[in-house]
Motif scaffolding. Sequence first.
Motif, PDB file in Angstrom:
ATOM      1  N   GLU A 140       0.832  -1.203   0.000  1.00  0.00           N
ATOM      2  CA  GLU A 140       0.000   0.000   0.000  1.00  0.00           C
ATOM      3  C   GLU A 140       0.866   1.252   0.000  1.00  0.00           C
ATOM      4  O   GLU A 140       0.597   2.212  -0.725  1.00  0.00           O
ATOM      5  CB  GLU A 140      -0.923  -0.012   1.219  1.00  0.00           C
ATOM      6  N   ARG A 141       1.927   1.246   0.771  1.00  0.00           N
ATOM      7  CA  ARG A 141       2.821   2.409   0.790  1.00  0.00           C
ATOM      8  C   ARG A 141       3.475   2.596  -0.575  1.00  0.00           C
ATOM      9  O   ARG A 141       3.653   3.729  -1.038  1.00  0.00           O
ATOM     10  CB  ARG A 141       3.881   2.237   1.885  1.00  0.00           C
ATOM     11  N   GLU A 142       3.829   1.502  -1.223  1.00  0.00           N
ATOM     12  CA  GLU A 142       4.408   1.578  -2.563  1.00  0.00           C
ATOM     13  C   GLU A 142       3.408   2.160  -3.554  1.00  0.00           C
ATOM     14  O   GLU A 142       3.754   2.990  -4.397  1.00  0.00           O
ATOM     15  CB  GLU A 142       4.855   0.187  -3.019  1.00  0.00           C
ATOM     16  N   PHE A 143       2.152   1.729  -3.449  1.00  0.00           N
ATOM     17  CA  PHE A 143       1.106   2.276  -4.320  1.00  0.00           C
ATOM     18  C   PHE A 143       0.973   3.788  -4.118  1.00  0.00           C
ATOM     19  O   PHE A 143       0.957   4.560  -5.069  1.00  0.00           O
ATOM     20  CB  PHE A 143      -0.248   1.624  -4.017  1.00  0.00           C
ATOM     21  N   VAL A 144       0.867   4.198  -2.869  1.00  0.00           N
ATOM     22  CA  VAL A 144       0.619   5.606  -2.564  1.00  0.00           C
ATOM     23  C   VAL A 144       1.795   6.491  -2.979  1.00  0.00           C
ATOM     24  O   VAL A 144       1.610   7.561  -3.561  1.00  0.00           O
ATOM     25  CB  VAL A 144       0.305   5.788  -1.067  1.00  0.00           C
ATOM     26  N   THR A 145       3.018   6.040  -2.705  1.00  0.00           N
ATOM     27  CA  THR A 145       4.186   6.849  -3.044  1.00  0.00           C
ATOM     28  C   THR A 145       4.497   6.842  -4.536  1.00  0.00           C
ATOM     29  O   THR A 145       5.284   7.660  -5.000  1.00  0.00           O
ATOM     30  CB  THR A 145       5.430   6.368  -2.275  1.00  0.00           C
ATOM     31  N   SER A 146       3.861   5.959  -5.292  1.00  0.00           N
ATOM     32  CA  SER A 146       4.088   5.913  -6.738  1.00  0.00           C
ATOM     33  C   SER A 146       3.507   7.131  -7.456  1.00  0.00           C
ATOM     34  O   SER A 146       3.884   7.437  -8.578  1.00  0.00           O
ATOM     35  CB  SER A 146       3.457   4.650  -7.337  1.00  0.00           C
ATOM     36  N   GLY A 147       2.556   7.803  -6.795  1.00  0.00           N
ATOM     37  CA  GLY A 147       1.951   8.979  -7.390  1.00  0.00           C
ATOM     38  C   GLY A 147       0.688   8.709  -8.174  1.00  0.00           C
ATOM     39  O   GLY A 147       0.076   9.629  -8.708  1.00  0.00           O
ATOM     40  N   ALA A 148       0.268   7.457  -8.253  1.00  0.00           N
ATOM     41  CA  ALA A 148      -0.907   7.118  -9.069  1.00  0.00           C
ATOM     42  C   ALA A 148      -2.102   6.662  -8.251  1.00  0.00           C
ATOM     43  O   ALA A 148      -3.214   6.622  -8.762  1.00  0.00           O
ATOM     44  CB  ALA A 148      -0.539   6.024 -10.064  1.00  0.00           C
ATOM     45  N   PHE A 149      -1.888   6.316  -6.987  1.00  0.00           N
ATOM     46  CA  PHE A 149      -2.959   5.759  -6.178  1.00  0.00           C
ATOM     47  C   PHE A 149      -3.178   6.594  -4.922  1.00  0.00           C
ATOM     48  O   PHE A 149      -2.234   7.129  -4.350  1.00  0.00           O
ATOM     49  CB  PHE A 149      -2.640   4.320  -5.763  1.00  0.00           C
ATOM     50  N   MET A 150      -4.432   6.652  -4.505  1.00  0.00           N
ATOM     51  CA  MET A 150      -4.770   7.322  -3.255  1.00  0.00           C
ATOM     52  C   MET A 150      -5.009   6.272  -2.176  1.00  0.00           C
ATOM     53  O   MET A 150      -5.410   5.147  -2.474  1.00  0.00           O
ATOM     54  CB  MET A 150      -6.012   8.194  -3.446  1.00  0.00           C
ATOM     55  N   PRO A 151      -4.776   6.626  -0.911  1.00  0.00           N
ATOM     56  CA  PRO A 151      -4.827   5.637   0.172  1.00  0.00           C
ATOM     57  C   PRO A 151      -6.199   4.986   0.367  1.00  0.00           C
ATOM     58  O   PRO A 151      -7.233   5.642   0.259  1.00  0.00           O
ATOM     59  CB  PRO A 151      -4.465   6.468   1.411  1.00  0.00           C
ATOM     60  N   VAL A 152      -6.171   3.695   0.665  1.00  0.00           N
ATOM     61  CA  VAL A 152      -7.382   2.979   1.079  1.00  0.00           C
ATOM     62  C   VAL A 152      -7.156   2.285   2.418  1.00  0.00           C
ATOM     63  O   VAL A 152      -8.115   1.947   3.103  1.00  0.00           O
ATOM     64  CB  VAL A 152      -7.828   1.930   0.024  1.00  0.00           C
ATOM     65  N   VAL A 153      -5.900   2.088   2.785  1.00  0.00           N
ATOM     66  CA  VAL A 153      -5.564   1.471   4.063  1.00  0.00           C
ATOM     67  C   VAL A 153      -5.472   2.566   5.121  1.00  0.00           C
ATOM     68  O   VAL A 153      -4.888   3.625   4.882  1.00  0.00           O
ATOM     69  CB  VAL A 153      -4.232   0.697   3.972  1.00  0.00           C
ATOM     70  N   LYS A 154      -6.062   2.319   6.263  1.00  0.00           N
ATOM     71  CA  LYS A 154      -6.064   3.308   7.344  1.00  0.00           C
ATOM     72  C   LYS A 154      -4.638   3.733   7.705  1.00  0.00           C
ATOM     73  O   LYS A 154      -3.770   2.883   7.907  1.00  0.00           O
ATOM     74  CB  LYS A 154      -6.749   2.723   8.575  1.00  0.00           C
ATOM     75  N   GLY A 155      -4.422   5.026   7.750  1.00  0.00           N
ATOM     76  CA  GLY A 155      -3.114   5.556   8.120  1.00  0.00           C
ATOM     77  C   GLY A 155      -2.152   5.737   6.971  1.00  0.00           C
ATOM     78  O   GLY A 155      -1.114   6.375   7.125  1.00  0.00           O
TER      79      GLY A 155
END
Length: 413
Positions: A331-346
Amino acid sequence: MLVTAAPMLTACGGDDSGSGGKVTIEWMNIATTEPSQSLFPKIAKAYEAQHPNVDIKATSLENDAYKSKMTALVASGDLPDIYVTWGGGVLKQQIDAGLVKDITSDGAKVLGTMTDVSKKAYTFDGKTYAVPYDMGMVGFWYNKKLFKDAGVSGPPKTWTEFMDAVQKLQGADITPIALAGKDKWPGHYYWAYLAMRIGGMQAMQQAAQSNDFGGTAFIQAGEKLKQLADLKPFQEGYQNAGYDTPGGHSASMGAGKTAMSLMGQWAPAVMKDASGKDLGEDLGWFPFPTVEGGPGAVTDVFGGGNGHAVSKDAPPEAVDFLTFLMNEQNEREFVTSGAFMPVVKGAESALTDENRKMVAEALKGSTGFQLYLDQAFPPAVGAEVNDSVALLIAGKKSAQEVAQTVTKVAKDQ
């Protein structure tokens, strides 16, 4: 860094999970652009390394090709083990046909880590049928430099200010808006948002309950969109432009040839991938403006996310893989990639880009949420929305005709 094959990352107990023996998981997704085009296969390989008995066969299709393929697969009753869903009425129709697995219990481990809003589009009668991997909203991405060159002081807050900005950009010989006319779905964002601003969330809720789009909000939304289209604000050849194709919607925006794009949270990554350029600090974001006199608030948002549903006959390893896919490190990799917004709490703490932080804050502070209309309703209704709005923009259909035809299809379902 991306997940490794370390045992600590095993989702549900490693090789002892699931059905045992050699298992093939068919995974159909829309990972045709970076970073998902690289991330998804890497994560699949990491899972296979920890689960030698599992072979993940992934198929990646562009959005429209994916939707067409899914229509055929749903008709045949034979869905992939794992497939992308946007939820809403489209997913509900598949559930009612007995094609989708209820993962409320089997997926409890991963679903328990997810934010409530990210699961909303996939939950029916208290049961959840998909694991989210992205969540966000539609807003305007804009080129700050082009705004400045045209004398537009800042993001418009009202529809009147927006129309004024469009005309100022045109006066400076700058194309105001990028639009993928060929793909149609980007055009319906305008109609939906305008209806929300004019009639408030109540107008959207009434339409959902009555299948009637003939109310004042939808008629006026069509009229205002027609007024915008009459200004000819879109890039040359927009009618034949695809969203992520060379020279299309995202490419023209990413290359600095157009000033605005009404699009979801994924837009910056697709712009960069399609154009090969990075707007950097010239890229900004603002929410869809309010319409004077309308009860719709700027905090009422329109959008949705991406999730993965599991077909009814999928092996247990399918849910196990989705749990692995959405673990904390991935999830952190997804979010830091610049293409995905968070879905996991925190996970919002992984956001560093100011524009994406604005999107996250707007979503967090939202007072109303409307799923994309071409997903919130059954497929036939969504297709009619996209087709009719495209004809409206092209000057081939009136606001009243759009409302009438969409209502007719909705009531026939």
